[in-house]
Write a protein that holds these residues in place. Sequence first.
Motif, PDB file in Angstrom:
ATOM      1  N   GLN A  39     -49.630  25.101  -9.796  1.00 30.15           N
ATOM      2  CA  GLN A  39     -49.949  26.144  -8.808  1.00 30.15           C
ATOM      3  C   GLN A  39     -50.966  27.149  -9.373  1.00 30.15           C
ATOM      4  OE1 GLN A  39     -47.016  27.851  -6.104  1.00 30.15           O
ATOM      5  NE2 GLN A  39     -47.332  29.836  -7.072  1.00 30.15           N
ATOM      6  N   GLU A  40     -50.752  27.533 -10.627  1.00 29.51           N
ATOM      7  CA  GLU A  40     -51.692  28.470 -11.262  1.00 29.51           C
ATOM      8  C   GLU A  40     -53.101  27.855 -11.317  1.00 29.51           C
ATOM      9  OE1 GLU A  40     -50.307  31.702 -13.546  1.00 29.51           O
ATOM     10  OE2 GLU A  40     -49.926  31.432 -11.401  1.00 29.51           O
ATOM     11  N   LEU A  41     -53.138  26.577 -11.664  1.00 26.88           N
ATOM     12  CA  LEU A  41     -54.426  25.880 -11.732  1.00 26.88           C
ATOM     13  C   LEU A  41     -55.081  25.807 -10.360  1.00 26.88           C
ATOM     14  CD1 LEU A  41     -54.325  22.684 -13.992  1.00 26.88           C
ATOM     15  CD2 LEU A  41     -56.023  24.503 -13.967  1.00 26.88           C
ATOM     16  N   ASP A  42     -54.291  25.443  -9.370  1.00 28.18           N
ATOM     17  CA  ASP A  42     -54.840  25.325  -8.016  1.00 28.18           C
ATOM     18  C   ASP A  42     -55.365  26.668  -7.512  1.00 28.18           C
ATOM     19  OD1 ASP A  42     -54.571  22.647  -7.746  1.00 28.18           O
ATOM     20  OD2 ASP A  42     -52.652  22.713  -6.683  1.00 28.18           O
ATOM     21  N   LEU A  43     -54.660  27.739  -7.843  1.00 30.04           N
ATOM     22  CA  LEU A  43     -55.119  29.068  -7.422  1.00 30.04           C
ATOM     23  C   LEU A  43     -56.419  29.426  -8.145  1.00 30.04           C
ATOM     24  CD1 LEU A  43     -51.723  30.992  -7.255  1.00 30.04           C
ATOM     25  CD2 LEU A  43     -53.159  30.294  -5.324  1.00 30.04           C
ATOM     26  N   LEU A  60     -61.377  22.721 -15.198  1.00 34.65           N
ATOM     27  CA  LEU A  60     -60.129  22.934 -14.449  1.00 34.65           C
ATOM     28  C   LEU A  60     -59.668  21.635 -13.785  1.00 34.65           C
ATOM     29  CD1 LEU A  60     -60.652  26.417 -12.718  1.00 34.65           C
ATOM     30  CD2 LEU A  60     -59.228  25.874 -14.690  1.00 34.65           C
ATOM     31  N   GLN A  61     -60.625  20.894 -13.217  1.00 35.62           N
ATOM     32  CA  GLN A  61     -60.270  19.640 -12.543  1.00 35.62           C
ATOM     33  C   GLN A  61     -59.722  18.629 -13.546  1.00 35.62           C
ATOM     34  OE1 GLN A  61     -59.984  19.316  -9.474  1.00 35.62           O
ATOM     35  NE2 GLN A  61     -61.551  20.470  -8.347  1.00 35.62           N
ATOM     36  N   GLU A  62     -60.301  18.661 -14.735  1.00 35.58           N
ATOM     37  CA  GLU A  62     -59.851  17.788 -15.824  1.00 35.58           C
ATOM     38  C   GLU A  62     -58.394  18.116 -16.176  1.00 35.58           C
ATOM     39  OE1 GLU A  62     -60.557  14.585 -17.606  1.00 35.58           O
ATOM     40  OE2 GLU A  62     -62.176  15.510 -16.418  1.00 35.58           O
ATOM     41  N   GLN A  63     -58.154  19.424 -16.337  1.00 33.85           N
ATOM     42  CA  GLN A  63     -56.788  19.882 -16.664  1.00 33.85           C
ATOM     43  C   GLN A  63     -55.814  19.501 -15.564  1.00 33.85           C
ATOM     44  OE1 GLN A  63     -56.428  24.097 -17.643  1.00 33.85           O
ATOM     45  NE2 GLN A  63     -58.466  24.039 -18.579  1.00 33.85           N
ATOM     46  N   ARG A  64     -56.295  19.625 -14.336  1.00 32.66           N
ATOM     47  CA  ARG A  64     -55.427  19.341 -13.205  1.00 32.66           C
ATOM     48  C   ARG A  64     -55.028  17.867 -13.180  1.00 32.66           C
ATOM     49  NH1 ARG A  64     -54.641  18.007  -7.931  1.00 32.66           N
ATOM     50  NH2 ARG A  64     -53.500  19.573  -6.734  1.00 32.66           N
ATOM     51  N   LYS A  65     -56.023  17.013 -13.421  1.00 32.52           N
ATOM     52  CA  LYS A  65     -55.771  15.576 -13.429  1.00 32.52           C
ATOM     53  C   LYS A  65     -54.713  15.234 -14.475  1.00 32.52           C
ATOM     54  CE  LYS A  65     -58.857  11.910 -13.831  1.00 32.52           C
ATOM     55  NZ  LYS A  65     -60.260  11.485 -14.093  1.00 32.52           N
ATOM     56  N   GLU A  66     -54.910  15.821 -15.624  1.00 30.76           N
ATOM     57  CA  GLU A  66     -53.993  15.603 -16.746  1.00 30.76           C
ATOM     58  C   GLU A  66     -52.571  16.049 -16.363  1.00 30.76           C
ATOM     59  OE1 GLU A  66     -54.370  14.289 -19.695  1.00 30.76           O
ATOM     60  OE2 GLU A  66     -52.424  14.928 -20.529  1.00 30.76           O
ATOM     61  N   LEU A  67     -52.510  17.222 -15.746  1.00 27.57           N
ATOM     62  CA  LEU A  67     -51.213  17.795 -15.374  1.00 27.57           C
ATOM     63  C   LEU A  67     -50.532  16.956 -14.285  1.00 27.57           C
ATOM     64  CD1 LEU A  67     -49.386  20.224 -15.921  1.00 27.57           C
ATOM     65  CD2 LEU A  67     -50.634  21.473 -14.157  1.00 27.57           C
ATOM     66  N   VAL A  68     -51.293  16.590 -13.293  1.00 28.68           N
ATOM     67  CA  VAL A  68     -50.739  15.827 -12.164  1.00 28.68           C
ATOM     68  C   VAL A  68     -50.145  14.503 -12.649  1.00 28.68           C
ATOM     69  CG1 VAL A  68     -51.427  14.488 -10.127  1.00 28.68           C
ATOM     70  CG2 VAL A  68     -52.059  16.893 -10.307  1.00 28.68           C
ATOM     71  N   SER A  69     -50.775  13.924 -13.660  1.00 32.28           N
ATOM     72  CA  SER A  69     -50.290  12.630 -14.166  1.00 32.28           C
ATOM     73  C   SER A  69     -48.901  12.760 -14.794  1.00 32.28           C
ATOM     74  CB  SER A  69     -51.282  12.058 -15.177  1.00 32.28           C
ATOM     75  OG  SER A  69     -51.218  12.793 -16.378  1.00 32.28           O
ATOM     76  N   ILE A  99     -68.115  30.337  -6.325  1.00 29.68           N
ATOM     77  CA  ILE A  99     -69.320  29.508  -6.221  1.00 29.68           C
ATOM     78  C   ILE A  99     -69.948  29.673  -4.828  1.00 29.68           C
ATOM     79  CG2 ILE A  99     -70.128  27.101  -6.084  1.00 29.68           C
ATOM     80  CD1 ILE A  99     -68.064  26.472  -8.320  1.00 29.68           C
ATOM     81  N   GLU A 100     -69.077  29.615  -3.825  1.00 26.10           N
ATOM     82  CA  GLU A 100     -69.551  29.669  -2.443  1.00 26.10           C
ATOM     83  C   GLU A 100     -70.180  31.021  -2.099  1.00 26.10           C
ATOM     84  OE1 GLU A 100     -67.329  28.846   1.698  1.00 26.10           O
ATOM     85  OE2 GLU A 100     -66.587  27.732  -0.050  1.00 26.10           O
ATOM     86  N   ASN A 101     -69.488  32.088  -2.478  1.00 26.84           N
ATOM     87  CA  ASN A 101     -69.956  33.441  -2.090  1.00 26.84           C
ATOM     88  C   ASN A 101     -70.570  34.172  -3.267  1.00 26.84           C
ATOM     89  OD1 ASN A 101     -68.622  32.892   0.351  1.00 26.84           O
ATOM     90  ND2 ASN A 101     -66.723  33.713  -0.482  1.00 26.84           N
ATOM     91  N   ASN A 102     -71.272  33.455  -4.081  1.00 24.07           N
ATOM     92  CA  ASN A 102     -71.807  34.119  -5.262  1.00 24.07           C
ATOM     93  C   ASN A 102     -72.801  35.220  -4.894  1.00 24.07           C
ATOM     94  OD1 ASN A 102     -73.487  34.349  -7.880  1.00 24.07           O
ATOM     95  ND2 ASN A 102     -71.623  33.255  -8.399  1.00 24.07           N
ATOM     96  N   ILE A 143     -58.597  27.283  -9.250  1.00 27.43           N
ATOM     97  CA  ILE A 143     -59.654  26.425  -8.678  1.00 27.43           C
ATOM     98  C   ILE A 143     -60.143  27.008  -7.347  1.00 27.43           C
ATOM     99  CG2 ILE A 143     -60.032  24.188  -7.537  1.00 27.43           C
ATOM    100  CD1 ILE A 143     -58.297  22.946  -9.814  1.00 27.43           C
ATOM    101  N   GLU A 144     -59.196  27.471  -6.558  1.00 31.72           N
ATOM    102  CA  GLU A 144     -59.561  28.044  -5.260  1.00 31.72           C
ATOM    103  C   GLU A 144     -60.435  29.289  -5.440  1.00 31.72           C
ATOM    104  OE1 GLU A 144     -57.316  29.855  -1.377  1.00 31.72           O
ATOM    105  OE2 GLU A 144     -56.129  28.702  -2.808  1.00 31.72           O
TER     106      GLU A 144
END
Length: 243
Positions: free
Chosen positions: A10-14, A162-171, A23-26, A16-17
């Motif tokens: 959850q912390e990672l997803d937050l 972050l995406q790398e960490q997330r992948k690792e965590l999800v596994s 990035i979008e509203n830079n 990432i969001e």
Amino acid sequence: MSLKLLWQLQELDLAIEELELEIENNPLRQEVDSAEEQLGNVEEALSGTEQDLKEQRKKLKRGELDLEAISSEHEALHQRLYSGEVKNIKELEQMEIKLRSVKQKQEELEEELLGLMEAIEEQERRAADLAGQQKEISAELQQRRQRLDEELARLGNDMEKLQEQRKELVSQIEPQYLERYRELSRRFQGQALARVINDICQGCSVFISSAQRGHLYDPRAMVYCESCGRLLIRFSEEEAQLN
Ligand SMILES: [Zn+2]
């Protein structure tokens, strides 16, 4: 599987969001946009001024030709009048009148051309000024674009990590827990899990019941807040300090 992994997810997803929003509203993007707009305005003004100048120069050219013709006419009349060839008084009078009228036309045209030349000079100054502004803003825009590109590259790099960490965590998380997390995450806008601090659910700020409290010490138990429905998680003193 410990609930701690879901909390980390959850912390990672937050994070990432948040990064996606950054990035979008830079703000650097807005700086690029505003410089682009400024440049567009200056270029439009410059092209309008150059168009005006072109027309004014054409008009001046035509006026100069007209003036040449009138001057020649004036000179010819003047010569004829004082040449002694014309003796008839009436005719001489007519010629004098004509000469005065041509002279007046010549002077009027000269006046007009002088005004036109002044206007052209002023437009030339304006065009030069706008060209200077255009150069300045272009350079600024280039700098801003570069800053934005660098910033986006940096943020993109962070995102990859972050995406790398997330992948690792999800596994490491069992599918049924993941599924539960996703459901709750959708329902609570990313805040699927809530911490319990001093027996209070941090999701809704309501005290949890004593019956629930007992289950919270079992790290594998899925306990939901009776008030808001979030999955509750309780950290030990040491863990709490790490978080
Ligand atoms: Zn709650």
